[in-house]
Design a protein around this motif. Structure first.
Motif, PDB file in Angstrom:
ATOM      1  N   GLU A 251      34.274  36.043  43.258  1.00 22.93           N
ATOM      2  CA  GLU A 251      35.092  35.398  42.229  1.00 22.93           C
ATOM      3  C   GLU A 251      36.551  35.834  42.296  1.00 22.93           C
ATOM      4  OE1 GLU A 251      33.868  33.083  40.351  1.00 22.93           O
ATOM      5  OE2 GLU A 251      31.826  33.348  41.103  1.00 22.93           O
ATOM      6  N   GLY A 252      36.873  36.748  43.185  1.00 24.54           N
ATOM      7  CA  GLY A 252      38.251  37.201  43.334  1.00 24.54           C
ATOM      8  C   GLY A 252      38.605  38.422  42.521  1.00 24.54           C
ATOM      9  N   HIS A 253      37.610  39.113  41.940  1.00 25.20           N
ATOM     10  CA  HIS A 253      37.878  40.291  41.125  1.00 25.20           C
ATOM     11  C   HIS A 253      37.691  41.562  41.950  1.00 25.20           C
ATOM     12  CE1 HIS A 253      37.761  37.353  38.009  1.00 25.20           C
ATOM     13  NE2 HIS A 253      36.441  37.211  38.044  1.00 25.20           N
ATOM     14  N   ILE A 254      38.408  42.616  41.547  1.00 27.26           N
ATOM     15  CA  ILE A 254      38.302  43.930  42.191  1.00 27.26           C
ATOM     16  C   ILE A 254      37.874  44.939  41.128  1.00 27.26           C
ATOM     17  CG2 ILE A 254      39.540  45.768  43.393  1.00 27.26           C
ATOM     18  CD1 ILE A 254      41.392  43.679  44.536  1.00 27.26           C
ATOM     19  N   VAL A 255      36.866  45.756  41.478  1.00 25.64           N
ATOM     20  CA  VAL A 255      36.340  46.763  40.552  1.00 25.64           C
ATOM     21  C   VAL A 255      36.389  48.118  41.242  1.00 25.64           C
ATOM     22  CG1 VAL A 255      34.402  47.466  39.108  1.00 25.64           C
ATOM     23  CG2 VAL A 255      34.824  45.040  39.524  1.00 25.64           C
ATOM     24  N   MET A 256      36.938  49.119  40.535  1.00 24.80           N
ATOM     25  CA  MET A 256      36.972  50.502  41.003  1.00 24.80           C
ATOM     26  C   MET A 256      35.861  51.295  40.308  1.00 24.80           C
ATOM     27  SD  MET A 256      39.942  49.098  41.746  1.00 24.80           S
ATOM     28  CE  MET A 256      40.891  49.020  40.246  1.00 24.80           C
ATOM     29  N   TRP A 257      35.022  51.979  41.086  1.00 25.83           N
ATOM     30  CA  TRP A 257      33.883  52.727  40.565  1.00 25.83           C
ATOM     31  C   TRP A 257      34.132  54.231  40.748  1.00 25.83           C
ATOM     32  CZ3 TRP A 257      29.882  49.623  38.653  1.00 25.83           C
ATOM     33  CH2 TRP A 257      29.918  48.272  39.033  1.00 25.83           C
ATOM     34  N   ASP A 258      33.900  54.981  39.668  1.00 23.22           N
ATOM     35  CA  ASP A 258      33.993  56.439  39.721  1.00 23.22           C
ATOM     36  C   ASP A 258      32.644  56.972  40.195  1.00 23.22           C
ATOM     37  OD1 ASP A 258      34.139  59.200  39.255  1.00 23.22           O
ATOM     38  OD2 ASP A 258      35.549  58.916  37.600  1.00 23.22           O
ATOM     39  N   LEU A 259      32.611  57.553  41.384  1.00 21.40           N
ATOM     40  CA  LEU A 259      31.353  58.004  41.967  1.00 21.40           C
ATOM     41  C   LEU A 259      30.835  59.289  41.321  1.00 21.40           C
ATOM     42  CD1 LEU A 259      32.041  57.303  45.748  1.00 21.40           C
ATOM     43  CD2 LEU A 259      30.889  55.852  44.075  1.00 21.40           C
ATOM     44  N   GLU A 260      31.699  60.082  40.743  1.00 25.24           N
ATOM     45  CA  GLU A 260      31.248  61.311  40.103  1.00 25.24           C
ATOM     46  C   GLU A 260      30.614  61.025  38.750  1.00 25.24           C
ATOM     47  OE1 GLU A 260      34.549  63.931  39.930  1.00 25.24           O
ATOM     48  OE2 GLU A 260      34.402  64.533  42.043  1.00 25.24           O
ATOM     49  N   GLU A 261      31.245  60.161  37.955  1.00 26.36           N
ATOM     50  CA  GLU A 261      30.702  59.846  36.642  1.00 26.36           C
ATOM     51  C   GLU A 261      29.784  58.624  36.680  1.00 26.36           C
ATOM     52  OE1 GLU A 261      33.784  59.502  33.793  1.00 26.36           O
ATOM     53  OE2 GLU A 261      34.666  61.471  34.230  1.00 26.36           O
ATOM     54  N   LYS A 262      29.730  57.952  37.853  1.00 24.21           N
ATOM     55  CA  LYS A 262      28.831  56.818  38.060  1.00 24.21           C
ATOM     56  C   LYS A 262      29.066  55.711  37.031  1.00 24.21           C
ATOM     57  CE  LYS A 262      25.280  59.881  39.938  1.00 24.21           C
ATOM     58  NZ  LYS A 262      23.871  60.329  39.840  1.00 24.21           N
ATOM     59  N   ARG A 263      30.308  55.299  36.929  1.00 29.38           N
ATOM     60  CA  ARG A 263      30.670  54.247  35.976  1.00 29.38           C
ATOM     61  C   ARG A 263      31.882  53.485  36.511  1.00 29.38           C
ATOM     62  NH1 ARG A 263      35.268  55.247  33.184  1.00 29.38           N
ATOM     63  NH2 ARG A 263      36.086  57.391  33.250  1.00 29.38           N
ATOM     64  N   VAL A 264      32.218  52.397  35.825  1.00 39.78           N
ATOM     65  CA  VAL A 264      33.384  51.610  36.190  1.00 39.78           C
ATOM     66  C   VAL A 264      34.644  52.345  35.746  1.00 39.78           C
ATOM     67  CG1 VAL A 264      34.602  49.444  35.819  1.00 39.78           C
ATOM     68  CG2 VAL A 264      32.121  49.442  36.071  1.00 39.78           C
ATOM     69  N   MET A 265      35.541  52.541  36.656  1.00 39.05           N
ATOM     70  CA  MET A 265      36.790  53.217  36.334  1.00 39.05           C
ATOM     71  C   MET A 265      37.860  52.232  35.871  1.00 39.05           C
ATOM     72  SD  MET A 265      39.288  55.394  38.879  1.00 39.05           S
ATOM     73  CE  MET A 265      38.140  56.756  39.034  1.00 39.05           C
ATOM     74  N   SER A 266      38.036  51.156  36.621  1.00 42.60           N
ATOM     75  CA  SER A 266      39.075  50.179  36.295  1.00 42.60           C
ATOM     76  C   SER A 266      38.738  48.864  36.980  1.00 42.60           C
ATOM     77  CB  SER A 266      40.454  50.678  36.738  1.00 42.60           C
ATOM     78  OG  SER A 266      41.439  49.727  36.416  1.00 42.60           O
ATOM     79  N   GLN A 267      39.411  47.815  36.542  1.00 45.60           N
ATOM     80  CA  GLN A 267      39.189  46.488  37.092  1.00 45.60           C
ATOM     81  C   GLN A 267      40.518  45.781  37.276  1.00 45.60           C
ATOM     82  OE1 GLN A 267      36.603  44.412  34.440  1.00 45.60           O
ATOM     83  NE2 GLN A 267      35.092  46.060  34.327  1.00 45.60           N
ATOM     84  N   VAL A 268      40.555  44.899  38.260  1.00 46.54           N
ATOM     85  CA  VAL A 268      41.694  43.994  38.468  1.00 46.54           C
ATOM     86  C   VAL A 268      41.127  42.585  38.438  1.00 46.54           C
ATOM     87  CG1 VAL A 268      43.578  43.284  39.969  1.00 46.54           C
ATOM     88  CG2 VAL A 268      42.908  45.692  39.867  1.00 46.54           C
ATOM     89  N   GLN A 269      41.348  41.887  37.353  1.00 42.34           N
ATOM     90  CA  GLN A 269      40.781  40.559  37.200  1.00 42.34           C
ATOM     91  C   GLN A 269      41.655  39.535  37.917  1.00 42.34           C
ATOM     92  OE1 GLN A 269      40.829  39.173  33.208  1.00 42.34           O
ATOM     93  NE2 GLN A 269      42.789  40.132  32.699  1.00 42.34           N
ATOM     94  N   SER A 270      40.979  38.606  38.552  1.00 42.95           N
ATOM     95  CA  SER A 270      41.650  37.514  39.273  1.00 42.95           C
ATOM     96  C   SER A 270      42.693  38.048  40.250  1.00 42.95           C
ATOM     97  CB  SER A 270      42.298  36.527  38.288  1.00 42.95           C
ATOM     98  OG  SER A 270      41.323  35.981  37.431  1.00 42.95           O
ATOM     99  N   ALA A 271      42.308  39.086  40.990  1.00 42.64           N
ATOM    100  CA  ALA A 271      43.223  39.598  42.019  1.00 42.64           C
ATOM    101  C   ALA A 271      43.521  38.522  43.053  1.00 42.64           C
ATOM    102  CB  ALA A 271      42.607  40.827  42.690  1.00 42.64           C
ATOM    103  N   HIS A 272      42.532  37.697  43.335  1.00 45.72           N
ATOM    104  CA  HIS A 272      42.708  36.531  44.191  1.00 45.72           C
ATOM    105  C   HIS A 272      42.058  35.342  43.488  1.00 45.72           C
ATOM    106  CE1 HIS A 272      44.221  38.538  47.872  1.00 45.72           C
ATOM    107  NE2 HIS A 272      43.511  39.563  47.448  1.00 45.72           N
ATOM    108  N   SER A 273      42.513  34.171  43.837  1.00 46.98           N
ATOM    109  CA  SER A 273      41.952  32.962  43.226  1.00 46.98           C
ATOM    110  C   SER A 273      40.711  32.470  43.956  1.00 46.98           C
ATOM    111  CB  SER A 273      43.011  31.849  43.202  1.00 46.98           C
ATOM    112  OG  SER A 273      43.447  31.548  44.513  1.00 46.98           O
ATOM    113  N   ALA A 274      40.294  33.156  45.004  1.00 47.62           N
ATOM    114  CA  ALA A 274      39.089  32.799  45.750  1.00 47.62           C
ATOM    115  C   ALA A 274      38.374  34.080  46.146  1.00 47.62           C
ATOM    116  CB  ALA A 274      39.451  31.958  46.981  1.00 47.62           C
ATOM    117  N   SER A 275      37.291  33.930  46.891  1.00 45.08           N
ATOM    118  CA  SER A 275      36.503  35.083  47.306  1.00 45.08           C
ATOM    119  C   SER A 275      37.326  36.049  48.154  1.00 45.08           C
ATOM    120  CB  SER A 275      35.279  34.614  48.096  1.00 45.08           C
ATOM    121  OG  SER A 275      34.562  35.715  48.613  1.00 45.08           O
ATOM    122  N   ILE A 276      37.169  37.341  47.881  1.00 44.05           N
ATOM    123  CA  ILE A 276      37.902  38.361  48.636  1.00 44.05           C
ATOM    124  C   ILE A 276      37.198  38.537  49.982  1.00 44.05           C
ATOM    125  CG2 ILE A 276      38.587  40.772  48.702  1.00 44.05           C
ATOM    126  CD1 ILE A 276      38.830  40.705  45.699  1.00 44.05           C
ATOM    127  N   ALA A 277      37.886  38.204  51.040  1.00 41.11           N
ATOM    128  CA  ALA A 277      37.291  38.258  52.381  1.00 41.11           C
ATOM    129  C   ALA A 277      37.331  39.656  52.961  1.00 41.11           C
ATOM    130  CB  ALA A 277      38.004  37.276  53.310  1.00 41.11           C
TER     131      ALA A 277
END
Length: 890
Positions: A251-277
């Motif tokens: 969907e073009g979104h980017i998600v940053m995951w915290d591997l130590e706390e095992k949760r979502v750290m941050s998100q970038v919505q609509s980083a691209h208008s199409a699938s991130i290749a």
């Protein structure tokens, strides 16, 4: 043959606006440059960008088909096109070609001295990179194990990890070609596999939205994440020490995951208008690069307070095919392009570094920025269908106006601020279902005139957006049908409107009640184009013809017939001599306005939707159906000898040209001329057109004008420090006065046959003076003239000054010099040189000439010869002046 294979006027130059496709990019760190290079596919070519400033460095050669996958190592960039694989050095030099696949290749990975490739038929091949030979071939059953991804876990020697559509993983040893281990998987397609910084751990992205960190040694899942924003198309790990995993979705979104706390750290919505290749974090830097099939390449930096990423640099084009192109500056360097993706772009024809995106049209820009995460923009406006601009007041207020599909609202844009403007222009009263159909911004940039589908024509102020009136009476609109075109002249005195009622009306700009003239048209008009400098108005008609109207005389002056489909766009050239048009029959026609003839025509593969001729006349810009780029066609008349003649479309075969590519095409030497001239010899300008005319030399002005002021030049150029004396040359080799040390060998050439040594050293005459004394006929004098013209001004002064008897010369030598000047004046060649030599001679030897009768008689003959030459030239000049004056008075 040239007319059947090429256009007479235009030749393909290059394409603008291509950045990326659905193929993941390839990062390559070049130690010598200290920079990471990014290679992105643009169809049949790939571009190489520098990560520091996103500057385009190189463009590869053309592939036989679109690039299906890419990879790279420290030495090569590997690309796959159709069934073949290519290895490139320095981004543009083809080094190796690997053949052997029977289906298109979709996965590539360099593995030491070998290259691993997998095609659509589920065949894995390994090639030796240097020898281009096949090292290993493995066949897989697509029903049991359909390969979707490939990975090499670090520290796993000679082993690769294969992911399948069935959800299984297989670990293979390619050296022994044996299956080491099979992971049963999770019964969901594996979209991506990426090695983690930790040993034995890989990240696996599944089609069901789950991301698993799996330990290969113990075949155990360490942690599992659920991605709720579409399938994960690519993933990577930060390589600068932070325990963060980054995933990109379809969907073009980017998600940053915290591997130590095992949760979502941050998100970038609509980083691209199409699938991130492609998504890749750079080594030892808080940077991340992404690309997408929305034709964009972006660089992100992890510097947000929550550990998120911020957009640092980007290079992007239109995500959907553009349908409008227009030159917006007198220099012709920048283009305005609008596409189906609702965005407006500025494209530079010199360098793509200056390309900019002005954003997408929105009803409320502030609310659109505050929308909730992963929510579609409800304020987005439809695509732009019409554009008009004027840069006269661009620094003070908005300079661009646009019409949107199916809307009556007209938006403004600021070229200076590179964003959408503040005004939404709409008339006071508007009915339902009414939409804006045409518009124009005045030449002064203060007003915009808009025509609507119900026949109204309204005037707005560009600075304030205030409505300033409408054309027509209170109850009567400007036209009874839709307004197809509205134009204003260069002085803002007249307004011309064309409507669906087959009428062309002329209005006063200020008096907008009734038109002062109405011209009845024979055909319905679909669009208009006015050249304000010449006052010519082009009307594209529904019967595929073009009518040309002079707005000064308000009459039809030209009619052009030849198109076989709906006319999409028309434009004038910079000098108003050509009218260029394109239609749905895939042709681009150039009409010569003075002769009312078709002088050039060519067809393209896909219909042209819009075209614009540069104000400087060097490029024609076009957009085409289902093409993301803007194509530039070079004008041959600027650098080539082209002969234009009328064309009858019914009797000739229309040439079909390929669309320009990313690489500038080299001209075909066999197809330079448009008319076969046979073996015509190259024209060489004669030394003298006529013996009755005076011919000047090709010498620089300083070679003859400074002869009378050499004392001033020497005083000005006198060095402040003492000059170093160069090593003296042997006494028996005479030198030529010049900036460099050169020996005069003419003396040896003249005395080749004699064996006696003549004591020339006893004579004080120079080489030129000795040659002048021995002159007997005109040819000898011509040799002396050539010798004298090759000397520098200081050397000429030295030769003339040394001719006096008291400094080693003689009266005979001075007479011979004057006779040489007589030969120069009688030949009418080098006229200004003869005059300057004579002036220098008189200035240097005035006393000697006055005392010698022989020299005075020779000077009298020089005076008569010069007077005859000047009187003849003066008569020609006076005759031409009289003829020009008589023509002016007619």
């Amino acid at each position: 043959m040239a007319e059947k294979s090429s256009s007479r006027i235009f030749t393909g130059s290059r394409v603008l606006g291509y950045v990326s496709t659905h193929v993941p990019f390839v990062p390559r760190f070049i130690k010598r440059r200290g920079e990471t290079l990014l290679c992105t596919s643009v169809g049949k070519w790939f571009h190489t960008y520098g990560c520091n400033n996103f500057r385009l460095l190189s463009i590869s050669g053309e592939h036989p088909g679109p690039i299906t996958c890419m990879s790279g190592d420290n030495f090569h960039v590997y690309t796959a096109s159709e069934n073949d694989i290519f290895a490139w050095r320095r981004g543009c030099e083809l080094k190796h070609v690997y053949k052997g696949h029977n289906a298109p290749v979709h996965i590539l990975m360099p593995f030491g001295a070998h290259l691993i490739s997998i095609d659509k038929e589920n065949v894995l091949k390994i090639f030796d990179i240097k020898d281009e030979t096949e090292f290993l071939e493995l066949l897989f059953d697509a029903k049991q194990f359909q390969i979707t991804t490939l990975c090499h876990p670090p520290t796993y020697l000679n082993k690769i990890l294969l992911g399948s559509e069935q959800g299984q993983l297989q670990l293979w040893n390619i050296r022994t070609s044996k299956l080491v281990y099979t992971f049963q998987g999770w019964k969901s397609r594996i979209n991506a596999v990426e090695s983690a910084p930790a040993i034995d751990v890989v990240a696996i992205a599944l089609a069901n939205g789950k991301v698993k960190l799996h330990n290969l040694r113990y075949d155990k899942t360490i942690v599992e994440f659920v991605h709720d924003w579409g399938q994960v198309s690519s993933l990577s790990f930060r390589l600068d020490g932070a325990p963060v995993m980054v995933t990109g979705s379809t969907e073009g979104h980017i998600v940053m995951w915290d591997l130590e706390e095992k949760r979502v750290m941050s998100q970038v919505q609509s980083a691209h208008s199409a699938s991130i290749a492609g998504l890749q974090c750079l080594m030892s830097e808080p940077l991340m690069v992404t690309n997408s099939k929305d034709n964009s390449l972006k660089l992100w930096i992890f510097d947000m307070p929550d550990g998120g990423a911020r957009l640092l640099r980007r290079r992007e084009g239109h995500a959907l095919p553009p349908n409008l192109v227009m030159h917006c500056e007198p220099t012709g360097r920048n283009l305005l392009t609008a596409g189906q993706d609702r965005s407006l772009h500025i494209m530079n024809t010199v360098t793509e570094t200056f390309n900019k995106s002005m954003g997408k049209a929105s009803y409320n820009r502030k609310q659109a920025k505050k929308k909730k995460r992963f929510q579609k923009d409800k304020h987005a406006m439809p695509p732009i269908t019409k554009l008009s601009s004027c840069m006269q007041r661009d620094k003070q207020w908005d300079s661009i106006a646009s019409i949107h599909r199916g809307k009556y609202l007209v938006t403004t844009w600021s070229y200076n601020k590179i964003r959408m403007g503040e005004h939404k222009l709409q008339p006071p009263k508007i009915g339902k279902g009414i939409e804006a159909t045409c518009l124009t911004v005045t030449h002064c940039g203060n007003f915009v005139l808009i025509g609507y589908s119900d026949g109204q024509v309204h005037k707005f102020n560009m600075q304030s957006g205030i409505h300033r009136g409408c054309y027509g009476k209170d109850q009567t609109f400007a036209h009874k049908g839709a307004v197809r075109g509205v134009e204003t002249d260069i002085c803002n005195q007249r307004v011309v409107t064309a409507g669906a009622d087959d009428k062309l009306k002329f209005w006063r700009f200020k008096t907008d009640i009734t038109p002062y003239h109405v011209l009845r048209l024979e055909e319905s008009v679909t669009m208009t184009k006015l050249n304000r400098d010449s006052g010519l108005l082009a009307l594209a008609n529904e019967d595929f013809t073009i009518t040309l109207v002079d707005i000064d005389t308000m009459t039809v002056v030209r009619n052009f017939e030849g198109h076989l489909g709906k006319i999409n766009s028309i434009d004038f050239d910079s000098q108003s001599r050509w009218l260029i048009s394109t239609s749905m029959d895939c042709t681009v026609c150039t009409w010569d306005i003075p002769s009312a003839q078709l002088v050039d025509i060519f067809s393209v593969e896909k219909p042209c939707t819009s075209l614009s001729m540069s104000p400087t006349g060097d490029y024609l810009a076009t957009t085409h159906i289902s093409e993301l780029g803007v194509f530039l066609w070079a004008n041959r008349l600027l650098y080539d000898r082209v002969f234009l003649k009328p064309i009858d479309r019914k009797t000739i075969e229309v040439p079909q040209l390929k669309l320009p590519s990313s690489v500038t095409e080299k001209p075909d030497l066999e197809d330079i001329g448009t008319i076969d001239l046979g073996e015509e010899p190259e024209y060489k300008s004669p030394e003298q057109i006529s013996s009755e005319l005076i011919t000047l030399s090709n010498q620089p002005t300083s070679r003859w004008l400074n002869l009378l002021h050499l004392d001033v030049v020497k005083r000005r150029n006198k060095p402040k420090t003492q000059l170093t004396v160069p090593k003296s040359a042997p006494f028996f080799l005479p030198t030529i006065p010049s900036l460099e040390l050169e020996f005069d060998l003419e003396k040896d050439k003249d005395n080749r046959e004699t064996k006696l040594l003549i004591p020339d050293s006893l004579s004080t005459l120079s080489v030129f003076a000795k040659k002048l004394v021995n002159c007997e006929d005109q040819e000898d004098y011509n040799g002396c003239i050539e010798k004298l013209t090759s000397l520098a001004p200081a050397a000429i002064e030295a030769e003339v000054s040394s001719m006096a008897p008291d400094v080693g010369g003689s009266i005979d030598l001075m007479r011979r010099f004057l006779e040489m000047l007589v030969v120069m004046l009688e030949s009418n060649k080098d006229f200004e040189l003869a005059q300057s030599y004579l002036s220098l001679f008189l200035k240097s030897h005035a006393k000697v000439i006055s005392a010698s009768g022989e020299l005075r008689n020779t000077l009298q003959s020089i005076e008569e010869t010069a007077a005859r030459a000047w009187s003849r030239l003066q008569s020609h000049l006076l005759y031409n002046i009289c003829v020009v004056k008589a023509l002016k008075d007619m």
